[in-house]
Design an enzyme around this catalytic site. Structure first.
Site, PDB file in Angstrom:
ATOM      1  N   ASP A   1       0.807  42.845 -19.800  1.00 10.05           N
ATOM      2  CA  ASP A   1      -0.311  42.497 -20.676  1.00 10.05           C
ATOM      3  C   ASP A   1      -0.806  43.732 -21.444  1.00 10.05           C
ATOM      4  O   ASP A   1      -0.494  44.870 -21.077  1.00 10.05           O
ATOM      5  CB  ASP A   1      -1.445  41.945 -19.793  1.00 10.05           C
ATOM      6  CG  ASP A   1      -2.379  41.000 -20.523  1.00 10.05           C
ATOM      7  OD1 ASP A   1      -2.376  40.997 -21.766  1.00 10.05           O
ATOM      8  OD2 ASP A   1      -3.131  40.269 -19.841  1.00 10.05           O
TER       9      ASP A   1
ATOM     10  N   ASP B   1      -4.193  32.527 -24.654  1.00  9.79           N
ATOM     11  CA  ASP B   1      -5.110  32.280 -23.535  1.00  9.79           C
ATOM     12  C   ASP B   1      -5.767  30.913 -23.675  1.00  9.79           C
ATOM     13  O   ASP B   1      -6.416  30.441 -22.746  1.00  9.79           O
ATOM     14  CB  ASP B   1      -6.196  33.369 -23.488  1.00  9.79           C
ATOM     15  CG  ASP B   1      -5.696  34.645 -22.818  1.00  9.79           C
ATOM     16  OD1 ASP B   1      -4.608  34.610 -22.209  1.00  9.79           O
ATOM     17  OD2 ASP B   1      -6.389  35.668 -22.908  1.00  9.79           O
TER      18      ASP B   1
END
Ligand code: GLA
Length: 705
Positions: free
Chosen positions: A457, A525
């Site tokens: 990430d 997300d």
């Protein structure tokens, strides 16, 4: 036969280079002034015809305009006033190069045109590559400072390539825009007579725009019309400038780095750009996507043939609140659903109880995992799943052991205040010692905990980017991204079983450079299935479904608050690499049973979704549908979604133009047989239940003509 001609031809007498792909031709000519100029990009034509074509000159030549044709990479000299793909400054202040052509190499599918400045020790190689079975042409540039002992050369801009569309009645630009939680929104605008800049100044590819675009004349559709499309294989800052001039010429130039970012080329040094790939198709946006997706599978992804596992990820279930018993409980529930990989997300390391501390300290958090991660990893493996771990190696909280030990490792301008985003700063991976630390730390994690999967990430962009004490601090922009790529490559080479998922706060770093060393990307997300239909539509313009990570999460959705049925959530996520990200401890027995059944359904159609040919048969509107076909036409799956219903609007039959009108197809679930001709011409009933958030999954099997 055109297709049997060599992929690359160079005719020295004419200075003509011809690149041939199975269904397209690209031609350029080295002009008498030494600069390579664009000639043609489109349907196949013979070399004799191409030899007679003029270069793509502007029709408005005058003393105010060059009559020069579009450059393959525009220098700043001559009567050229468009965006320059190469911008240099020599030590004496001179700007721009003037080329002489010094030769070429054509080797298999690769062509290199060698250019040298007429007076200065600077060489550029314009490189082209055609690979088997793809209409994609890959291009890049290599710039070399030839004279040892000479002064440095400031490179203000080095693009990978400039592209030119043919004269069209009008020009339309398709591109992807968005933001966090809303990535990959397809935007289709009439191209203004202007310079249109698509860029990321963030150090990451970016949520806000992606380095992909398509140009057409405004009339192309999913299945028809000529489309010219390009994609940059770079995961840091980038810039593409599209220039439509008033007399009907459209060119675009693109490469790494945003405006104002330079590189000082030292004597003897070379700078090589990333690949900027281009594709021509006469088969509309659907044809373009299918060609891109096939190219990504065949020539970009490290392991395209491996099934992407059904994964479970704990992030939406637990947030930072992770511990061994809680994760083991989730792992048991996930295994019961048929998950094949369990990913432990943020919160497992250092002092990381929230986003304020611990980032950078990649050892298990003692209160959460007093026995380390090994017992969890072992249990996950015992349950038959792979073990995945979230990491964010490029980032650091100031409140961390790492930052306290190495405050100088962050990207930072000494005379500016540092902006914290999500309470974190970015480590400067361009520093060799930081790259070495990250590579060793990640390798150790993988070895010590038997990690099968890293979710890599990156949750903030660069700001106040500087490199204290370095003579050429802008290098960090390119150096950082190169180091990220290199570490991933080395980790994969060291650990052949390891898989990597690309993530940057969702889909903030998805590009052909990233996909060359990862298996899939976390798309967004935002896991709301209604929003996802649009996000997935945009993502599919370039990237294949097997790279599109899609989770089923809880209802109401944490991002939007929308309530949707489990089946609808699954059917949307099944269009990509299915994952589950809900709090399974709150799912009822019925929901768990239904989910297990839907996972089993997915596994049956997985080879089609992940390796089949995708047709966006209904583009998102009141309804949307995607069809995945086996390349040999033996099996098909159709996913149909209708987010909202409107009175009186019955869902129209979904036409399946990719089917063989001469064949017959069986729906093995309903035991119903159809004629291919009917499915092509009239379509199939989408069989949607009543009400909002309706969806269906329809399988078809060819049962012969
Ligand atoms: C990013 C990712 C999420 C999750 C969080 C953890 O936002 O996109 O999936 O991993 O970070 O902090």
């Amino acid at each position: 036969m055109l297709t049997t001609l060599p992929p690359v031809t160079f005719v020295p007498d004419l200075g003509l280079a011809v690149l041939r792909t199975p269904n397209s031709v690209y031609a350029l000519r080295v002009a008498p002034d030494g600069s390579p100029r664009h000639v043609y990009w489109g349907r196949p034509l013979g070399t004799d015809v191409l030899a007679g074509l003029p270069e793509a000159a502007s029709p408005a030549a005058s003393s105010f305009e060059a009559d020069a044709a579009a450059d393959e990479l525009a220098p700043q000299t001559g009567a050229r006033f468009g965006p320059a793909g190469l911008q240099v400054r020599f030590a004496d202040g001179t700007r721009g190069v003037q080329w002489r052509f010094v030769g070429h190499t054509a080797d298999g599918g690769e062509l290199r045109l060698r250019l040298e400045d007429r007076r200065r020790p600077l060489r550029a190689e314009l490189c082209y590559r055609v690979r088997p079975g793809t209409d994609v042409i890959e291009r890049w540039t290599e710039l070399t400072h030839l004279a040892v002992g000479d002064g440095p050369i400031a490179v203000d801009r080095l693009d990978s390539a400039s592209w030119t569309a043919p004269p069209l009645a009008d020009y339309r630009l398709s591109h992807l825009v968005g933001g966090w939680n809303s990535e990959f929104q397809l935007q289709r605008d009439r191209l203004p007579v202007a310079e249109t800049v698509l860029t990321s100044r963030r150090g990451l590819t970016g949520h806000h725009t992606n380095p992909w675009l398509a140009v057409d004349d405004g009339t192309a559709g999913e299945e028809r019309g000529e489309v010219w499309s390009t994609a940059l294989a770079w995961s840091g800052s980038w810039r593409v400038t599209v220039h439509r001039d008033p007399v009907g010429r459209t060119t675009w130039t693109g490469g790494f780095g945003h405006e104002g970012i330079g590189w000082t080329l030292r004597p003897g040094e070379s700078l090589r750009t990333p690949v900027y790939a281009g594709l021509y198709t006469p088969h509309g946006f659907g044809g373009a996507s299918r060609a891109w997706q096939a190219h990504v599978r065949r020539h970009v992804l490290p392991e395209p043939e491996r099934d992407r596992p059904v994964l479970y990820n704990s992030w939406e279930a637990t947030g930072f609140d992770v511990d061994e018993p809680g994760q083991i409980r989730l792992a048991h529930l996930a295994a019961g659903l048929g998950a094949e990989l369990f990913v432990l997300d943020d919160g497992w390391f250092g002092t990381r109880r929230d986003d304020r501390s611990g980032l950078g300290d990649w050892t298990p958090r003692p209160e959460a995992f007093p026995r380390g991660l090994r017992p969890l990893a072992d249990e996950v493996h015992r349950l038959g799943m792979g073990f995945g771990l979230w990491v964010e190696p490029e980032m650091v909280n100031q409140d961390s052991e790492l930052y306290r030990a190495h405050p100088d490792w962050v990207i930072h301008s000494p005379h500016l205040d540092a902006t914290e985003l999500r309470n974190q700063l970015v480590l400067n991976f361009a520093r060799p010692e930081v790259e070495a630390w990250a590579y060793e730390t990640l390798g150790r994690l993988v070895r010590e905990h038997d990690v099968d999967w890293l979710k890599w990430d990156a949750n903030r962009p660069f700001t106040e980017a500087g490199w204290d004490g370095h003579p050429d601090p802008d290098r960090l922009w390119i150096g950082h991204t190169r180091a990220v790529h290199r570490i991933m490559d080395r980790l994969r080479a060291d650990h052949p079983g390891l898989r990597i998922e690309a993530c940057a706060g969702g889909g903030g770093r998805v590009d052909l450079g990233m996909l060359a060393r990862t298996d899939q990307a976390w798309t967004s997300d935002n896991t709301d299935p209604v929003d996802r239909i649009g996000i997935q539509h945009g993502f599919s313009q370039l990237f294949p479904a097997q790279t599109m990570a899609a989770w089923v999460t809880d209802s109401p959705n944490t991002t939007t608050g929308r309530r949707t049925p489990l089946r609808f959530r699954f059917h949307v996520a099944m269009a990509g690499a299915l994952g589950i990200g809900g709090d399974l401890t709150s799912w009822s027995e019925e929901e768990l049973a239904e989910a297990a059944e839907l996972v089993a359904h997915y596994k049956r159609v997985r080879p089609l979704v992940q390796r089949g040919v995708q047709h966006r048969v209904v583009v998102p509107g009141p309804m949307a549908a995607v069809h995945y076909a086996a390349p040999d036409d033996s099996e098909h799956v159709l996913l149909v979604w209708r987010p909202t219903t409107r009175f009186g609007h019955r869902p129209a039959p979904v036409r399946l133009p990719a089917l063989d009108p001469g064949a017959r197809y069986l729906d093995p679930d309903l035991k119903q047989e159809y004629s291919g001709a009917v499915l092509v011409a009239r379509g199939i009933d989408p069989r949607l239940p009543d009400g909002d958030h309706a969806s269906s999954l329809i399988r078809l099997r060819r049962v012969g003509p």
